[in-house]
Structure formats: C-alpha cells, structure tokens
Enzyme design. Structure first.
Site, short mmCIF file in Angstrom:
data_model
loop_
_atom_site.label_atom_id
_atom_site.label_comp_id
_atom_site.label_asym_id
_atom_site.label_seq_id
_atom_site.Cartn_x
_atom_site.Cartn_y
_atom_site.Cartn_z
CG ASN A 112 -1.77 1.25 1.29
OD1 ASN A 112 -2.63 1.47 0.44
ND2 ASN A 112 -1.49 2.10 2.26
CD GLN A 179 4.06 3.82 7.40
OE1 GLN A 179 3.09 4.30 7.98
NE2 GLN A 179 4.49 2.60 7.64
CG ASP A 181 -1.37 5.16 0.68
OD1 ASP A 181 -0.70 5.22 1.72
OD2 ASP A 181 -2.55 4.74 0.63
CG ASP A 211 0.85 -3.97 5.95
OD1 ASP A 211 0.57 -4.32 7.11
OD2 ASP A 211 1.07 -2.79 5.62
CD GLU A 253 -3.17 -5.34 8.46
OE1 GLU A 253 -3.19 -4.91 9.62
OE2 GLU A 253 -2.66 -4.70 7.53
CG HIS A 318 2.61 -6.68 14.49
ND1 HIS A 318 1.68 -7.50 13.89
CD2 HIS A 318 2.76 -5.61 13.67
CE1 HIS A 318 1.29 -6.95 12.74
NE2 HIS A 318 1.93 -5.81 12.59
CG ASP A 319 -0.49 -3.84 14.21
OD1 ASP A 319 0.57 -3.20 14.29
OD2 ASP A 319 -0.93 -4.30 13.14
#
Ligand code: GLC
Length: 530
Positions: A112, A179, A181, A211, A253, A318-319
């Site tokens: 993404n 980050q 996109d 992801d 995800e 992990h989140d």
C-alpha cells in the site's frame, strides 16, 4: 511455465488449512551476534524451539531495509534485508533450514505504501508533475480531495495528505506521514510489485501477508476502502502467484466486517486466507460478559467462503488489539474492562499482550487459547504468548508488545549478551512478567507450565483434521455462559470425525445440558486425556 530450481515443491496446495502459524519479530526473537538486535543468525539457533512448539509455519514481520519509523512497515527497499538483521544469504540459509524441518515461511508484502526514503519516492518528488516517476505515488494540489476517508492512525495523524516542499504538492498516505501510498493506477507500480513478489517467491517464501490491502486504490466520493479496483489488483497478484509459484499462499490483512473481509477471498481467486478481525474482540467480549452471544452472533454473520480459502484466527499480534470492528458502546466496554489505564490504549485499540489482558489468570489464558485452536480457521500464535509474556505500556507506539523474547533468567532474559543499555528494546523486568519469572528455560522444565500446555494442545490439534478443515455447528444450550460447538469433517466419505468443543465462559462452575441426540450411539472420547 517451469519453476525456477530454487522453488521447493508443495505437495498439498491447501497446506495453509492445516497450518498453525507462529508470528515472530526477527528484531526481538534472538540476537545471534550479541549486538543488541535480534537477527537471522539468532532465529536459526532457535529453530528447534519453534519446531518443538509444534507450529507448522513462521510469519516474520518486515525485515527489509527501512528507517524503522513504523517498525519496518516503512520499507525503503523491497529486495533486501535490514543490515541489523543479517544478509540475504542469512535469510536464504534460514529458509532452507526451516523447510528442511517441515516449516513454511510467511513474509510481508507491504504494497500500500513505502517509506518516504524509498528511492521511488525520492525520485517521484523531484520528477515533473504528471511524469511516470512522479505518478508512482498519489499527489494533489489540495489537501481536501477524498474528504470522506477516515484516518487510521488517529492518535498521530491529522490528515491523509502531507505537503511535500520538493514536489510542491500534497501526497496521500493512509498511515504515518512518512509512508506515502503507492499509486496502483500506474501500471508501472503493479509491475514493480509483481517483480518484488517474484523475488521472494524465488527465495522460497511460501506465503505472503498482504499488509493494509483494502486501501490500494483511491476514487472520488468513496471511502477509499475495499474498492472494486482494489480487488482487480489483488486478482492480478493472485494470477501471478498461481502461474509463477502455484501452492504459495496470500494472506489478507483486511480489518473489515465479515461481509467486506470475505470479498478478499473473491471467488477463490483473490487471497487464500484472510484474518477474521471481527471474531477477535468478540472472544474477549464473551469472556468479559460471561456470555457466548458475541461469538455465536459474529459467526452467524460470517458467510461461507470458497473451498480453497481459510480464515486466519488470532488473539493478539504485533499491533494494538484493534477495536475497529465493534460498535462504539462495545468499544467503551472493552476499553473499560481491559484497558482501564489509559496508557494501555492507542488509536482504536489496546496495546497489551494476552496474559496481562487475562490478568495473569492461567485458566482464562487456556480458555482463550482453546477458542483460538478450535474456531474455524488457521490459528496464529504471537511469539511470547505461549509462555505468557507481559508487556510495557510505557514504551511508545506499539513497542510495548514487541519486547525481547524471554529465554532464561540470564542477562537480558537470554535474548542477547549485549550491554543492556544497547538493546533494541528493553526486556520486561517487572516481578510478575519479567524474565526472572516468565521464561522458556523454566517453562520447558516444568511439566505443567503454560509452554508445555500449549505444546500438548498443538499436538492434539495436529491429530484432528476437523480443526483446520471441518465445518462448525453451534449447540445452543439454555445456559448462555456455555459455548458449545461441533467441528465435523469428512462424514461423507465414511472416515469422518466429529469434535465436540465445550467452553465455560464464566468464572464459576456451570451446569449445562447439551442436545446430542444426533449422536445417539456414539461414545465420546476426551481428545486431550484419551
Ligand atoms: C499494518 C501493520 C501495522 C503497520 C501498518 C502500516 O496494519 O500491521 O503494524 O503499522 O500496517 O504499515
């Protein structure tokens, strides 16, 4: 097409249905060169531990070159290994060793977005507006476009647009501002992504977690989530994997309601697997309310999925424990129950591990793991939860649930010989969850430890295909504190098995009457004790 020689053959293309996935963070697992950061050399040394646990696949969090401002989900090079974790050769050696032990390897395909340090972004911001290089990302002259789009990291970001002074334009990002996109309307982006994917398939990777996959495409006047064009992209990725490396798996995800999440399976031509996000908080809800309804209700809303597809079931990862897939009053209830301390909250979730969420109650930890291992789908176990590791809610972001694996009572919990001050993350040291109290060495020695209980349960699961492949039929006894269901598999070919799973969701003993008249002459056998 013929496969490159490096590809290992996969005998059963549906292997992921019978899998048990162990999720690890290279950085926090074991430090092989004692520089304070976990690495592939360390992971290789701990391969026996993972095999002995009884899982069948390892999912590794991102290990690629990255500034690590989002713990590696900010990738600056899709074809490498972060130097702190080792080299590509180390990774290759690890994959070969894992395959030799019968373990499959799942890695991340984070498509993404990239890091703003990725050469594509650096090139894009300098390239003229409208050029193919600039068009690798999503740009706008204003920050008001796509106004109907929610902000995911609502604790840190105020907008999905950030101004770039170099490009003199705003760029689009669904997560952190660093980050940007990728623009999947640009065919060159798709080609690059497919090429990166083939690179990892060539290396022998068996599965790829896609992801943040609902957010690939943007369109005016929409929520920019789950768009049909996004599903076109996923079908393209699936077609490529089927042609290039059949038997490899895609795991979505997609933090969505069941009806939206199920679309990620397509007609069996999109992802092989998808996380069941709405089920997860409802397992916590059910035991908090001592009522099976949240679970039976969400499973009733869960549509049937194509034959070649499978849910991934999880308790923690992990989140943060995301509470996006519950109503706001349910969220308030779960926050009050499980995160009374506001520091334990982040975005729309809770940054705690399983054991602290269960207030260190061994029986409730077992109950939750029992659900994890017997609900329809493939269970995913988060590293450290098999020994009941704790967390550190004073660390930033979601780091509190990513602390070093606790191996022994040695320095740094046996994770590393480095100077404690130089560790990538401080180990847990409190009296209840610290490595003096909770560690692999002690639990491996204790017959009744949580670790050995988990190992036994995984052994039980391995003996019964119905757990991974069977149907689920709820029984509805009058007492709602009891959750009971049947997992049935293969009855049509005469070699079928039926598993009866019964859970007392309350804190006290319960009486229950189960209607099992369908099994009139059958003799029940306890799958755990025989
Ligand atoms: C996924 C990851 C999460 C990351 C985010 C942005 O949700 O699980 O850790 O922060 O994507 O990459």
């Amino acid at each position: 097409m013929t496969l490159p020689a490096t590809l290992t053959p996969i005998e059963d293309p549906l292997w992921y249905k019978d899998a048990v996935i162990y999720q690890i963070h290279i950085k926090s697992f074991f430090d092989g060169n004692n520089d304070g950061v976990g690495d592939f050399a360390g992971l290789l040394q701990k391969l026996d531990y993972i095999v002995d646990l009884g899982v069948t696949a390892i999912w590794m969090l991102p290990f690629y070159p990255s500034p690590r401002r989002d713990d590696g989900y900010d990738i600056s090079d899709y074809r490498g290994v972060h130097p702190d974790y080792g080299t590509l050769a180390d990774l290759r050696e690890f994959v070969v060793a894992a395959h030799a032990r019968g373990l499959r390897i799942i890695t991340e395909l984070v498509i993404n977005h990239t890091s703003d340090q990725h050469s594509w972004f650096q090139r894009a911001r300098r390239a003229p507006a409208g050029s193919p290089e600039r068009d690798f990302y999503v740009w706008s002259d204003t920050d008001t476009k796509y106004a109907g789009t929610r902000i995911i990291f609502c604790d840190t970001e105020k907008s999905n647009w950030t101004w770039d002074d170099e490009a003199k334009a705003y760029y689009w990002h669904r997560f952190y501002a660093h980050q940007p996109d990728l623009n999947f309307d640009n065919p060159a982006v798709m080609e690059e992504v497919l090429s990166a994917m083939r690179f990892w398939l060539d290396l022998g990777i068996d599965g790829l977690r896609l992801d943040a996959v609902p957010y690939l495409i943007e369109r005016d006047g929409t929520s920019n989530e789950n768009l049909p064009e996004t599903h076109d992209i996923i079908r393209r990725i699936r077609a490529e994997i089927d042609a290039y490396a059949p038997g490899r798996m895609l795991l979505a995800e997609a933090n969505m309601w069941p009806e939206d999440a199920q679309v990620y399976f397509g007609q069996g031509d999109e992802c092989h697997m998808s996380f069941h996000f709405p089920l997860m908080p409802r397992m916590y809800m059910a035991i908090a309310r001592e009522d099976r309804f949240p679970i039976t209700d969400i499973m009733r809303q869960t549509p049937a999925i194509p034959e070649n597809c499978q849910w991934a079931v999880f308790l923690r990862n992990h989140d943060e424990l995301t509470l996006e897939m519950v109503t706001s009053s349910e969220r308030d209830y779960l926050w009050e129950t499980y995160a009374a301390d506001k520091r334990a909250r982040i975005n729309l979730g809770i940054r705690r591990r399983l054991s602290p969420l269960m207030q260190h109650d061994r029986r409730r930890i077992e109950l939750m793991n029992g659900l994890l291992l017997s609900m329809p789908g493939t269970p995913v176990i988060y590293y450290g939860d098999e020994i009941g590791m704790g967390d550190n809610i004073y660390l930033g972001d979601r780091d509190g649930v990513r602390t070093p694996m606790q191996w022994s009572i040695d320095r740094n919990g046996g994770f590393s010989r480095a100077d404690p001050a130089g560790l990538v993350m401080p180990p847990i040291m409190d009296p209840l969850y610290g490595y003096q109290a909770v560690n692999v060495e002690a639990q491996a020695a204790g017959q009744h430890s949580l670790l050995n209980w988990v190992r036994r349960m995984l052994e039980v699961r391995r003996r019964h295909r119905a757990f991974g492949r069977g149907t689920q039929r709820f029984l509805y006894p009058g007492n709602r504190k009891v959750l009971a269901y049947l997992r049935e598999y293969g009855a049509d070919n005469g070699h079928g098995e039926t598993l009866l799973c019964v859970y007392n969701l309350s804190r006290s003993a319960q009486a229950v009457e189960l209607d099992l008249h369908d099994f009139n002459r059958a003799v029940p056998v306890d799958v755990i004790g025989g």
